[in-house]
Write a protein that holds these residues in place. Structure first.
Motif, mmCIF file in Angstrom:
data_model
loop_
_atom_site.group_PDB
_atom_site.id
_atom_site.type_symbol
_atom_site.label_atom_id
_atom_site.label_comp_id
_atom_site.label_asym_id
_atom_site.label_seq_id
_atom_site.Cartn_x
_atom_site.Cartn_y
_atom_site.Cartn_z
ATOM 1 N N ILE A 1 92.063 -38.622 47.061
ATOM 2 C CA ILE A 1 91.016 -37.601 47.108
ATOM 3 C C ILE A 1 89.810 -38.050 46.277
ATOM 4 C CG2 ILE A 1 90.418 -35.243 46.425
ATOM 5 C CD1 ILE A 1 93.341 -34.488 47.007
ATOM 6 N N GLY A 2 90.081 -38.537 45.076
ATOM 7 C CA GLY A 2 88.993 -39.030 44.231
ATOM 8 C C GLY A 2 88.258 -40.189 44.851
ATOM 9 N N GLY A 3 88.989 -41.061 45.549
ATOM 10 C CA GLY A 3 88.348 -42.187 46.227
ATOM 11 C C GLY A 3 87.413 -41.732 47.327
ATOM 12 N N ILE A 4 87.836 -40.726 48.090
ATOM 13 C CA ILE A 4 86.982 -40.172 49.148
ATOM 14 C C ILE A 4 85.722 -39.562 48.544
ATOM 15 C CG2 ILE A 4 86.818 -38.386 50.934
ATOM 16 C CD1 ILE A 4 89.834 -38.800 51.421
ATOM 17 N N LEU A 5 85.894 -38.820 47.452
ATOM 18 C CA LEU A 5 84.750 -38.216 46.775
ATOM 19 C C LEU A 5 83.812 -39.286 46.231
ATOM 20 C CD1 LEU A 5 86.563 -35.357 44.796
ATOM 21 C CD2 LEU A 5 85.241 -35.148 46.918
ATOM 22 N N GLY A 6 84.402 -40.351 45.680
ATOM 23 C CA GLY A 6 83.583 -41.436 45.147
ATOM 24 C C GLY A 6 82.777 -42.140 46.220
ATOM 25 N N LEU A 7 83.385 -42.360 47.381
ATOM 26 C CA LEU A 7 82.659 -42.984 48.494
ATOM 27 C C LEU A 7 81.525 -42.086 48.966
ATOM 28 C CD1 LEU A 7 85.628 -44.460 50.575
ATOM 29 C CD2 LEU A 7 83.928 -45.740 49.255
ATOM 30 N N GLY A 8 81.793 -40.784 49.017
ATOM 31 C CA GLY A 8 80.744 -39.851 49.403
ATOM 32 C C GLY A 8 79.599 -39.852 48.411
ATOM 33 N N ASP A 9 79.932 -39.919 47.139
ATOM 34 C CA ASP A 9 78.904 -39.964 46.102
ATOM 35 C C ASP A 9 78.078 -41.238 46.204
ATOM 36 O OD1 ASP A 9 77.845 -38.853 43.430
ATOM 37 O OD2 ASP A 9 78.454 -40.885 42.887
ATOM 38 N N ILE B 1 72.055 -32.691 42.969
ATOM 39 C CA ILE B 1 72.509 -32.306 44.304
ATOM 40 C C ILE B 1 73.789 -33.043 44.668
ATOM 41 C CG2 ILE B 1 71.879 -32.182 46.743
ATOM 42 C CD1 ILE B 1 70.263 -30.368 44.921
ATOM 43 N N ARG B 2 73.854 -34.320 44.339
ATOM 44 C CA ARG B 2 75.070 -35.095 44.604
ATOM 45 C C ARG B 2 76.280 -34.471 43.939
ATOM 46 N NH1 ARG B 2 73.119 -40.290 42.107
ATOM 47 N NH2 ARG B 2 75.345 -40.643 41.775
ATOM 48 N N SER B 3 76.124 -34.099 42.679
ATOM 49 C CA SER B 3 77.244 -33.541 41.918
ATOM 50 C C SER B 3 77.706 -32.219 42.513
ATOM 51 C CB SER B 3 76.832 -33.360 40.455
ATOM 52 O OG SER B 3 76.488 -34.601 39.870
ATOM 53 N N ALA B 4 76.747 -31.378 42.893
ATOM 54 C CA ALA B 4 77.102 -30.096 43.496
ATOM 55 C C ALA B 4 77.829 -30.297 44.821
ATOM 56 C CB ALA B 4 75.848 -29.246 43.696
ATOM 57 N N ILE C 1 77.564 -37.685 33.918
ATOM 58 C CA ILE C 1 78.295 -38.956 34.047
ATOM 59 C C ILE C 1 77.544 -39.839 35.042
ATOM 60 C CG2 ILE C 1 80.458 -40.049 34.762
ATOM 61 C CD1 ILE C 1 81.889 -37.484 33.868
ATOM 62 N N GLU C 2 76.964 -40.907 34.565
ATOM 63 C CA GLU C 2 76.081 -41.727 35.399
ATOM 64 C C GLU C 2 76.768 -42.965 35.957
ATOM 65 O OE1 GLU C 2 72.693 -42.620 33.042
ATOM 66 O OE2 GLU C 2 72.043 -40.528 32.847
ATOM 67 N N GLN C 3 77.705 -43.559 35.224
ATOM 68 C CA GLN C 3 78.319 -44.822 35.633
ATOM 69 C C GLN C 3 79.765 -44.608 36.076
ATOM 70 O OE1 GLN C 3 77.861 -47.374 32.230
ATOM 71 N NE2 GLN C 3 75.788 -47.971 32.798
ATOM 72 N N HIS C 4 80.177 -45.474 37.009
ATOM 73 C CA HIS C 4 81.570 -45.489 37.484
ATOM 74 C C HIS C 4 82.024 -44.103 37.944
ATOM 75 C CE1 HIS C 4 81.598 -49.461 35.811
ATOM 76 N NE2 HIS C 4 81.552 -49.036 34.571
ATOM 77 N N ARG C 5 81.157 -43.383 38.619
ATOM 78 C CA ARG C 5 81.484 -42.011 39.023
ATOM 79 C C ARG C 5 82.675 -41.965 39.977
ATOM 80 N NH1 ARG C 5 77.299 -37.952 38.752
ATOM 81 N NH2 ARG C 5 77.693 -37.365 40.910
#
Length: 256
Positions: free
Chosen positions: A48-56, A68-71, A135-139
């Motif tokens: 799930i986190g990987g999918i979210l990370g790819l989307g980000d 906006i990305r975070s929301a 959190i700016e890096q390695h999101r």
């Protein structure tokens, strides 16, 4: 059991866990056994986190602002999980708001959402969104860690504390997590994630260690707190452990 059968069972159990813990539209298979889904919860969390990370990363590539990305990431987070854990956190909050301890479980089983449940949902969404903004890096890796530690915290609560009801939507998890040794695969996965972060950028060794300490602490303390309040756990509190571990993990991580 022959090797092909062993692998088939493993894949089918993981598939069942993905169907149980997410709203990803996968076809249903009649042979699935949902009694072991909790065993694969941290791995599903990493997915799930990987999918979210790819989307980000995709939104960042398109030039979308971090707010906006975070929301959008938090909204997508809820959509992917189908609100399963958030619903548990809301029901738990409604139950804990009752002053009579004997009525708490009864209130938690009520499908109607009370004021405290609604406020809890708002608080969790705000905490996750504002923490991600900072959190700016390695999101992507941070999101994977948050989802993974949240579900490892659920496993720890299952293994460590009694289940308060004879039946319920979380009772069968006790069949999957029977002892502390069942926690080791998920823990090794999360330690490996921190090692990957260190290998990607050696100067982030301190941050990787911070993720391990923060994740394990939040996963442990949330389970302890709900046990202290109720004397054990239910399916709702398992969801609450996931949500609060994720949110507090992200918040504490902003310090580092």
């Amino acid at each position: 059991m022959s090797q092909p059968q062993w692998w088939k069972k493993l894949v089918f159990n993981l598939y069942a866990s993905i169907i149980f813990y997410t709203s990803i539209p996968l076809p249903y298979i009649n042979e699935l056994d949902f009694r072991t889904v909790a065993y694969f919860a941290p791995l599903v969390g990493l997915m799930i986190g990987g999918i979210l990370g790819l989307g980000d990363a995709a939104m960042n590539y398109l030039g979308m602002p971090v707010i906006i990305r975070s929301a959008l990431i938090v909204v997508t987070w809820i959509v992917i999980t189908g609100g399963l854990h958030l619903d548990g956190a809301m029901d738990t909050a409604d139950g804990l708001a009752v002053t009579n301890p004997e009525r708490r479980l009864e209130v938690m089983t009520d499908s109607a959402t009370g004021a405290f449940g609604a406020m809890t949902a708002i608080a969790l969404i705000l905490l996750k969104t504002t923490a991600l903004i900072d959190i700016e890096q390695h999101r992507g890796l941070v999101l994977m860690a948050a989802c993974g530690w949240g579900r490892w915290g659920q496993q720890l609560a299952i293994a460590r504390y009694p289940y308060l009801k004879p039946t319920g939507k979380g009772a069968f998890h006790k069949q999957a997590i029977r002892s502390y040794k069942d926690l080791l695969p998920g823990l090794l996965l999360l330690l490996s994630l921190s090692a990957v972060m260190t290998l990607l950028n050696g100067q982030d060794l301190f941050f990787a260690l911070s993720m391990i300490l923060t994740g394990s602490a939040m996963a442990t303390l949330t389970g302890v707190w709900f046990h202290h309040q109720l004397g054990g756990h239910t399916g709702d509190t398992y969801g609450a452990v996931v949500e609060w571990t994720e949110a507090l993990f992200l918040c504490v991580l902003t310090i580092f």
